[in-house]
Design a protein around this motif. Sequence first.
Motif, short mmCIF file in Angstrom:
data_model
loop_
_atom_site.label_atom_id
_atom_site.label_comp_id
_atom_site.label_asym_id
_atom_site.label_seq_id
_atom_site.Cartn_x
_atom_site.Cartn_y
_atom_site.Cartn_z
N ALA A 1 3.41 11.98 9.24
CA ALA A 1 3.86 10.63 8.91
C ALA A 1 4.88 10.16 9.93
CB ALA A 1 4.47 10.62 7.51
N ASN A 2 4.87 8.86 10.20
CA ASN A 2 5.78 8.27 11.16
C ASN A 2 6.98 7.68 10.45
OD1 ASN A 2 5.81 8.13 13.99
ND2 ASN A 2 3.83 7.08 14.01
N VAL B 1 1.99 -8.44 -1.28
CA VAL B 1 0.95 -7.73 -0.53
C VAL B 1 1.58 -6.87 0.56
CG1 VAL B 1 -1.00 -8.04 1.05
CG2 VAL B 1 -0.88 -9.39 -1.05
N LEU B 2 2.61 -7.39 1.21
CA LEU B 2 3.32 -6.58 2.22
C LEU B 2 3.90 -5.32 1.58
CD1 LEU B 2 4.50 -6.13 5.05
CD2 LEU B 2 6.44 -7.57 4.38
N GLN B 3 4.51 -5.48 0.40
CA GLN B 3 5.06 -4.31 -0.29
C GLN B 3 3.96 -3.32 -0.66
OE1 GLN B 3 8.70 -3.66 -1.65
NE2 GLN B 3 7.48 -1.89 -1.03
N ALA B 4 2.83 -3.85 -1.15
CA ALA B 4 1.71 -2.99 -1.53
C ALA B 4 1.16 -2.25 -0.32
CB ALA B 4 0.61 -3.82 -2.19
N ALA C 1 0.66 2.83 2.67
CA ALA C 1 0.84 3.64 3.89
C ALA C 1 1.70 4.86 3.60
CB ALA C 1 1.47 2.78 4.98
N HIS C 2 2.71 4.70 2.77
CA HIS C 2 3.56 5.83 2.40
C HIS C 2 2.79 6.83 1.55
CE1 HIS C 2 7.08 7.49 -0.14
NE2 HIS C 2 6.98 8.19 0.98
N VAL D 1 3.42 6.80 6.76
CA VAL D 1 4.84 6.60 7.05
C VAL D 1 5.65 7.47 6.09
CG1 VAL D 1 4.61 4.27 7.97
CG2 VAL D 1 4.93 4.58 5.51
N THR D 2 6.86 7.79 6.49
CA THR D 2 7.70 8.69 5.69
C THR D 2 8.31 8.00 4.48
OG1 THR D 2 9.58 8.18 7.13
CG2 THR D 2 8.25 10.13 7.67
#
Length: 343
Positions: free
Chosen positions: A56-57, A129-132, A137-138, A143-144
């Motif tokens: 994860a980045n 939608v951005l939060q979702a 991704a997490h 992502v971390t």
Amino acid sequence: MPQPAKGARLHKFKHRQYWYIRDTGQPDRSTGCTSRIEAEKALAAYIATRGRQGAANEPENVTCGEVLAIYAEEHAPTVADPVRIGYAIEALLPFWSDLKLSHVKGETCRRYAKWRDNAPATSRRELGVLQAAMNYAHREGYVTSAPIVTLPPKPEGTLRWLTRDEAARLLWAAYRGHKSQHLARFILIGLYTGTRKDAILRMGFEPNTVGGWFDLERGVMYRKSDAERSTKKRRTPSRIPRQLAAHLRRWKAEGCTWAVEYQGGRIGDIKRAFPKAVAEAGLEGVTPHTLKHTAITWALHNGATIWDAAGFFATSAETIEKVYGHQAPDYQDSALRAVERAK
């Protein structure tokens, strides 16, 4: 002195139809996209996943555009209505595309809402939608961590419903337009059943894979087909009111396949016809969803219980009570009698 690597980028060969991704030290790979916009989404997804090897980045190393591309590519196709996600991402990208996830904070979210300069409810949906996308991704290990989006304040709900006279004016405005008589059918179905716009436009007279159908023999309206995926928007069956059933039988006898059709074809949207009829009827603040508000309000005015209204209109009893409860003739009746008896 060697030239610095250009990094991943899009390239269009002169005699090939698709856009390609070129990356230093890697073979060219086709995006499978003829559209530059779609190709850019594929490029963002490639950059987001390139060379990760499962690790994860950190949020400061990943852009919002990359995360949105992953969400569109991996998650959107699995939901019942991916188009809604697509609309939100299209609105988000011009502002967020190059910003890192670490830039997502209250100040940036408020700046986005100001930049959009639209209804707060619309900005809320888009930022949701951005939060979702970041949560996805997490969860999937890209992502971390997922930053928290700050949403605009939730606007107070407005309950715009039509009087009988307003409904008649709207119906007449739709009916007298020779190219929008299909709209009169849509309005009738909405007023009698309180069904949502998309479900009405998918209704047929026989079972189908597109949407629901009217079983005129049994007098039941099925708001969705067996093949459709269930969503948070309830679409349970309900009985067909006799007044509407008479119209439906006539339309079916005329050879119609769909409840709302034009020249034999199903109507996909009413985004131009409906506002035009509203304007011609001299009404304000009326949208297709107003028909649902109207149907429920009229039913409560006529004595329907909250429980029965919830079942008939495919809306939770909690929503009926919270949003429409004050429309019932016995609203706060027992409390009022108790207060009036107080000495």
